[in-house]
Design a protein around this motif. Structure first.
Motif, short mmCIF file in Angstrom:
data_model
loop_
_atom_site.label_atom_id
_atom_site.label_comp_id
_atom_site.label_asym_id
_atom_site.label_seq_id
_atom_site.Cartn_x
_atom_site.Cartn_y
_atom_site.Cartn_z
N TRP A 20 -0.64 2.19 12.75
CA TRP A 20 -0.28 1.63 13.97
C TRP A 20 0.21 0.26 13.88
N SER A 21 1.00 -0.18 14.86
CA SER A 21 1.80 -1.42 14.79
C SER A 21 0.44 -2.48 15.23
N PRO A 22 0.46 -3.58 15.02
CA PRO A 22 -0.75 -4.47 15.43
C PRO A 22 -0.84 -4.37 16.91
N ASP A 23 0.13 -4.31 17.73
CA ASP A 23 -0.13 -4.48 19.24
C ASP A 23 0.07 -3.04 19.79
N GLY A 24 -0.03 -1.69 18.96
CA GLY A 24 -0.26 -0.66 19.55
C GLY A 24 0.74 0.09 20.12
N SER A 25 1.82 -0.34 20.07
CA SER A 25 3.10 0.15 20.56
C SER A 25 4.01 1.05 19.55
N ARG A 26 3.72 1.10 18.25
CA ARG A 26 4.51 1.71 17.52
C ARG A 26 3.77 2.26 16.41
N ILE A 27 4.26 3.45 15.68
CA ILE A 27 3.70 4.39 14.76
C ILE A 27 4.54 4.28 13.40
N ILE A 28 4.15 3.86 12.37
CA ILE A 28 5.13 4.38 11.37
C ILE A 28 4.42 5.30 10.40
N PHE A 29 4.95 6.46 9.96
CA PHE A 29 4.55 7.38 9.22
C PHE A 29 5.66 7.97 8.14
N ALA A 30 5.05 8.72 7.07
CA ALA A 30 5.85 9.11 6.22
C ALA A 30 6.07 10.73 6.72
N SER A 31 7.33 11.04 6.16
CA SER A 31 7.68 12.55 6.50
C SER A 31 8.58 12.90 5.46
N GLY A 32 8.56 14.05 5.16
CA GLY A 32 9.12 15.07 4.06
C GLY A 32 8.85 16.30 3.87
N PRO A 33 9.88 17.12 2.98
CA PRO A 33 9.38 18.26 2.57
C PRO A 33 8.17 18.55 2.33
N PHE A 48 2.09 14.29 18.52
CA PHE A 48 3.07 13.26 18.36
C PHE A 48 4.31 13.42 17.55
N THR A 49 4.10 14.23 16.66
CA THR A 49 5.38 14.67 15.87
C THR A 49 5.59 16.22 15.99
N PHE A 50 6.70 16.58 15.80
CA PHE A 50 7.15 18.14 16.23
C PHE A 50 8.04 18.75 15.05
N GLY A 51 8.17 18.41 13.77
CA GLY A 51 9.03 18.70 12.99
C GLY A 51 8.39 19.92 12.04
N SER A 52 9.24 20.42 11.27
CA SER A 52 8.62 21.45 9.96
C SER A 52 8.49 20.50 8.70
N ALA A 53 8.48 19.27 8.78
CA ALA A 53 8.26 18.52 7.53
C ALA A 53 6.56 18.13 7.69
N GLU A 54 6.42 17.61 6.58
CA GLU A 54 4.93 17.17 6.31
C GLU A 54 4.95 15.65 6.90
N ASP A 55 4.56 15.55 8.03
CA ASP A 55 4.33 14.05 8.75
C ASP A 55 2.80 13.59 8.34
N VAL A 56 2.77 12.41 7.50
CA VAL A 56 1.42 11.84 6.94
C VAL A 56 1.29 10.31 7.17
N GLY A 57 0.18 9.91 6.91
CA GLY A 57 -0.26 8.42 6.86
C GLY A 57 0.12 7.66 7.90
N PRO A 58 -0.26 7.99 9.19
CA PRO A 58 0.29 7.21 10.49
C PRO A 58 -0.48 5.86 10.26
#
Length: 189
Positions: A31-44, A19-29
């Motif tokens: 889901w939105s209530p309707d399942g259409s979006r995801i919020i996550f944290a990303s950083g060094p 789902f994510t493709f970076g060199s950062a640390e992507d964590v803590g996904p």
């Protein structure tokens, strides 16, 4: 090494899709209530960084949702889709729980900002309660507080609190109907 988020399709036997493709640390996904979006944290590496939002179908790249100098980690999206509970971690202050309105000006407001560590906040299914863990008693316990924003939408009115666990409690989660709360005890139960 980067940490990326992967999606498992349980209808296809658990097939994994990146789902994510970076060199950062992507964590803590979350889901939105309707399942259409995801919020996550990303950083060094070694930090939770900032909050981003991306369509769950991967059709677009992530977009920044909230940037600041503090480490952030999303916890829970309200069932009406209007609010996100997230943790802010700072080595000098510990962890606090904040609310990010996902409509209007999107200006974050504190839910619990104390000298104690408050983490793992989750909205009840009806959005009227928040379960969280805190070390205010000297050990991690689970508490519940009511949730409502003031009429201007600029502050949270938290009211009283109730301690749910006794002796230890972590990572509270609501049953889908909101009538029970689950959490882990110190012995793993």
């Amino acid at each position: 090494m980067a940490y990326n988020i992967w999606l498992l399709d349980l209808s296809r036997g658990g097939a994994a899709t990146r789902f994510t493709f970076g060199s950062a640390e992507d964590v803590g996904p979350v889901w939105s209530p309707d399942g259409s979006r995801i919020i996550f944290a990303s950083g060094p590496k070694g930090s939770s960084g900032n909050l981003y939002q991306k369509p769950a179908n991967g059709a677009r790249d992530e977009e920044p949702l909230l940037k600041s100098d503090d480490d952030k980690n999303p916890n829970s999206w309200s069932s009406d889709g209007r609010f996100l509970l997230y943790e802010v971690s700072n080595p000098a202050r510990g962890s606090d729980i904040w609310v990010l309105p996902l409509e209007g000006n999107r200006k974050p407001v504190p839910f619990l900002k104390t000298e104690f560590d408050e983490t793992s906040a989750h909205f009840s299914p009806d959005g009227h309660w928040v379960a969280y863990e805190s070390d205010e008693s000297g050990r991690r316990e689970v508490y519940v507080r009511p949730f409502s924003m003031n009429s201007a939408g600029t502050a949270v009115e938290t009211g009283g609190k109730w301690q749910i666990s006794s002796g230890s409690g972590r990572e509270p989660r609501w049953r889908r109907d909101g009538r029970e709360l689950y959490y882990r005890s110190r012995d793993g139960g």
